[in-house]
Design an enzyme around this catalytic site. Structure first.
Site, PDB file in Angstrom:
ATOM      1  N   HIS A  33     -10.287  -4.543  10.742  1.00  0.00           N
ATOM      2  CA  HIS A  33     -10.988  -4.504   9.025  1.00  0.00           C
ATOM      3  C   HIS A  33     -12.581  -3.315   9.285  1.00  0.00           C
ATOM      4  CE1 HIS A  33      -8.130  -7.525   8.261  1.00  0.00           C
ATOM      5  NE2 HIS A  33      -8.367  -7.239   6.726  1.00  0.00           N
ATOM      6  N   GLU A  52       0.691  -1.453  -0.063  1.00  0.00           N
ATOM      7  CA  GLU A  52      -0.208   0.431   0.101  1.00  0.00           C
ATOM      8  C   GLU A  52       0.668   1.424  -0.530  1.00  0.00           C
ATOM      9  OE1 GLU A  52      -0.594  -2.797   1.629  1.00  0.00           O
ATOM     10  OE2 GLU A  52      -2.547  -3.285   1.051  1.00  0.00           O
TER      11      GLU A  52
END
Lengths: 458, 336
Positions: free
Chosen positions: A260, A191
């Site tokens: 998450h 990322e």
């Protein structure tokens, strides 16, 4: 002989509620053993195989091939097991993401790409005022990207699983086929690296759309988003532009627990040099994403997994643009203003329906854009209703609701007949247990209660 | 000094360059040296604020690399960037005025020492976070590849940044996609106060691309001719579509990490030895004299010219006004 085992419609992902039974690979009377593929199940994200968990004979098929909308846990077949059969279990479920085809990416910009890189745009679709089509948020986002990629060859999409896999949440379905691997780029799981790479490409004048599989993973990249993308224009005295969109699902999905499930709206909305949007409807998802891609500034585009499969009317035509920085009155009302964004707009609308029975006419503002925030629309509404309830999934401290409360103090103090009430996610990491997860997020009943309270109703 | 340092077509003789080329290297390196000395002095006088990282000692690296580039090639670096900007052909007045935080600076006084850019000279900063420029430089290479424009991205970073994770994320993507990027590691032996030996499990930084299939080479970063030759090879490799290349420049900074660093972590003898035996400017000066190109007086004349330019820049940087107060609110976003 034991009793036959019921094979149930499985949940293939944390958010799946129903699916299509596409076809049976075994017929009634066939012998099956654990691991044999019984059927193919299609969800809005993918087609998956349902495997047998037990040994036996397929005694009866209860749901015919081709049936749509089969609810999770519906019995779809009966399996007759022998005396030696193992303990009965329900259907097997599979991991959410099956392995993608092996990557063959090399020399991304090789002189002889396998397919034409740019295709001629399709015949222009005119904007017919008032003409709409029903689209899911997922389709609306894909259409927005496809239209902008046709319009501007500098626009490209990169991220994990965006190309061959068609998007982890199937948002980029079909884009690789139309635009080729040069413009729909599968990245490694990296990322910080690909966010920074996107920033560099934007500095050079390209217009990257960087997809984070979810914004949770963007925390790995947040230095590049804030320090490189958001600040460089200011630090360069206006010399360096960074036309980039960072997009992906944000907020709590379902049962995926703390790492998450969180809302980053207030994190990014805090930072000058960024624009931050969080649409609810498919029409706004499309119109705002198109505006974000055309915007010369870095834009954080917060989607919501729970909205991807929801359908809305979307204006047709390639010039459906929703301006960044404008809120939308999702429901006009007179007694209390409820401000929400993303998934929580739907929750607020449900609450408004219930409030009608209480004689309370709520005005729902879909903020849509968090930076810049359409303060004028909120203030105008509060001047009318004299009350404000804010809803968000994020944590209370220094959240969007806190900002709205402060703004009302500054700009609508004399118009308030009750203190601004914030409904937020509970100030804990997201729990996994279903009951606790529900308690951690704003619910319809809480919104109803809060609206009644600021209206001084019991 | 606004002349371009970029390679001109047909230029030959890298190993034994023409007197003109050698003179240019000398002058360009000296310009950086004198500029940085002045910046250090002005910092001491309180005219420059915040962090200020001087390039003194490392001049051969950027001058040699820039000489290998063509128009349109892009450069990005860390916060030790003043020398980079001068070598890219940026105006010393604008650089020094940025250091003093004045409106005549490259970023109108809003960026300071670590954050300057020139679209015109393809210099993309000037980045203050250690290692963050490496994905950015890789993205510049991505854009070159996307446009198939035969341009190369030169991405500078230090031995300290060489241990940042995002460097390896960048290596992986650059090699996977064969991006036209040359990673130039300026190994000046200390990441702030920590020597490479104390910070790195393996100290041959040019081998750090091995896991990603990226060729690398150690280079005497105190020798501008060696730098130029290595840069030519690496740039040609990237430009030919063969993917990234790593050059580890073994160099040395004479000053501390920043102005507030007394550099007590290294022996004075080490510094003295580098200055006396390895100085990149003296080395070229000696070549010029031995080759009969100029005499001592000739070098003094160059020094005088360079000093005059730097003095004028210092004058400009002190006389340029502070930014107008209205500038506080501009440039964060492009108005749409």
């Amino acid at each position: 002989m034991q009793r036959p085992i019921e094979v149930l419609m499985p949940a293939m992902s944390p958010t799946m509620k129903e699916g299509k039974l596409s076809r049976w690979l075994k017929n009634a009377g066939d012998k099956v053993k654990p691991g044999d593929v019984l059927a193919e199940i299609e969800t809005d994200k993918a087609t998956m195989e349902l495997e047998a968990a037990d040994e036996g004979t397929l005694a009866e098929i209860l749901v015919a091939a081709g049936t749509e909308g089969v609810k999770v846990n519906t019995p779809i077949a009966r399996l007759a097991t022998g005396a030696a059969a193992t303990a009965p279990t329900a259907a097997a479920s599979r991991p959410e993401f099956p392995p993608a085809p092996p990557a063959t990416a090399k020399a991304l910009f090789s002189p002889s790409p396998g397919r034409p890189v740019l295709q001629a745009p399709p015949a222009a679709v005119p904007n017919v005022p008032g003409e709409t089509a029903m689209l899911t948020v997922r389709e609306a986002l894909r259409d927005a990207m496809a239209e902008e990629m046709r319009r501007d060859p500098n626009v490209f999409l990169m991220g994990e699983e965006v190309a061959e896999y068609q998007g982890a949440y199937k948002v980029s379905q079909g884009l690789l086929e139309e635009f080729g691997k040069k413009r729909v780029v599968d990245t490694p799981i990296t990322e910080m690296g690909f966010a920074g790479l996107g920033v560099g490409a934007a500095f050079a004048g390209l217009r990257p759309i960087v997809e984070f599989m979810t914004f949770n993973f963007a925390m790995q990249a947040i230095d590049q988003i804030i320090n490189s993308a958001a600040k460089t224009r200011y630090m360069s005295g206006g010399q360096m532009d960074c036309p980039i969109v960072f997009r992906g699902p944000n907020g709590a999905a379902s049962r995926v627990a703390a790492q998450h499930s969180q809302c980053f709206a207030s994190w990014y909305a805090h930072c000058p040099g960024l624009k931050v949007v969080a649409p609810y409807s498919a029409a706004d998802a499309k119109g705002l994403l198109k505006s974000a891609i055309r915007d010369p500034n870095p834009v954080i585009f917060l989607e919501h997994e729970m909205l991807y499969g929801q359908s809305f009317d979307v204006p047709t035509g390639p010039e459906h643009l929703v301006p960044i920085g404008k809120a939308r009155i999702a429901r006009a009302g007179a007694h209390v203003t409820i401000a929400a964004f993303s998934l929580m707009v739907g929750t607020a609308l449900k609450a408004a329906e219930q409030l009608v029975a209480e004689g309370i006419d709520a005005e729902i503002i879909d903020l849509r854009s968090l930076r810049p925030l359409d303060t004028a629309t909120i203030v105008a509404s509060v001047k009318k209703t004299n009350r404000l309830v804010t809803i968000e999934e994020g944590w209370p401290f220094a959240g969007i609701g806190a900002e709205l409360a402060a703004l009302m103090m500054e700009q609508a103090f004399d118009d308030l007949d009750a203190p601004v009430t914030r409904l937020t996610g509970v100030d804990v990491p997201m729990p996994y247990a279903a009951n606790l997860e529900k308690l951690a997020l704003p619910q319809v009943e809480q919104i109803v209660a809060a609206a009644k309270a600021v209206c001084y109703r019991r | 000094m606004a002349t371009t340092k970029r390679k001109t077509a047909g230029e030959t003789g890298v190993a034994s360059p023409s007197p003109q080329v050698l003179l240019r290297y000398y002058r360009d390196m000296l310009m950086i040296r004198r500029f940085e000395e002045r910046a250090g002095q002005m910092y001491g006088m309180g005219l420059i604020g915040g962090f200020c990282h001087l390039y003194i000692g490392q001049e051969a690296v950027v001058v040699g690399v820039q000489a290998a580039l063509e128009e349109g090639d892009t450069v990005v670096t860390s916060y030790r960037d003043h020398g980079q900007m001068l070598a890219a052909g940026m105006d010393p007045n604008g650089v020094l005025a940025e250091l003093t935080g004045r409106r005549g600076g490259y970023s109108k006084g809003k960026g300071g020492s670590m954050h300057m850019f020139s679209r015109e000279k393809n210099f993309f900063g000037g980045h203050g976070i250690v290692g963050a420029q490496v994905p950015i430089g890789t993205g510049l290479a991505f854009a070159h590849g996307y446009r198939a424009n035969s341009r190369v991205s030169i991405t500078f970073f230090g031995d300290g940044a060489a241990n940042q994770g995002q460097v390896y994320e960048s290596f992986n993507m650059a090699s996977l996609w064969r991006l036209p990027v040359v990673y130039v590691i300026e190994n000046n032996k200390y990441g702030m106060g920590t020597s490479v030996e104390r910070a790195s499990a393996t100290i041959d930084l040019y081998t750090r691309g091995g896991a990603h299939g990226i060729p690398g080479k150690p280079v005497d970063g105190m020798d501008v001719l060696a730098v130029r030759a290595a840069a030519d090879e690496a740039v040609a490799h990237a430009r030919a579509g063969k993917g990234p290349y790593i050059l580890e420049m073994k160099t040395y900074r004479y000053r501390g990490h920043s102005m507030s660093d007394p550099a007590k972590y290294r022996a004075k003898e080490e510094l003295d030895r580098m200055r006396q035996e390895r100085d990149p400017i003296d080395r070229v000066g000696k070549l010029l004299i031995e080759g009969g190109v100029v005499d001592e007086a000739g070098l003094k004349k160059i020094d005088k010219e360079v000093r005059d330019i730097v003095l004028a820049a210092a004058e400009f940087a002190q006389n340029s006004a502070e930014p107008d107060q209205s500038e506080l609110h501009t440039d964060a976003l492009i108005e749409t």
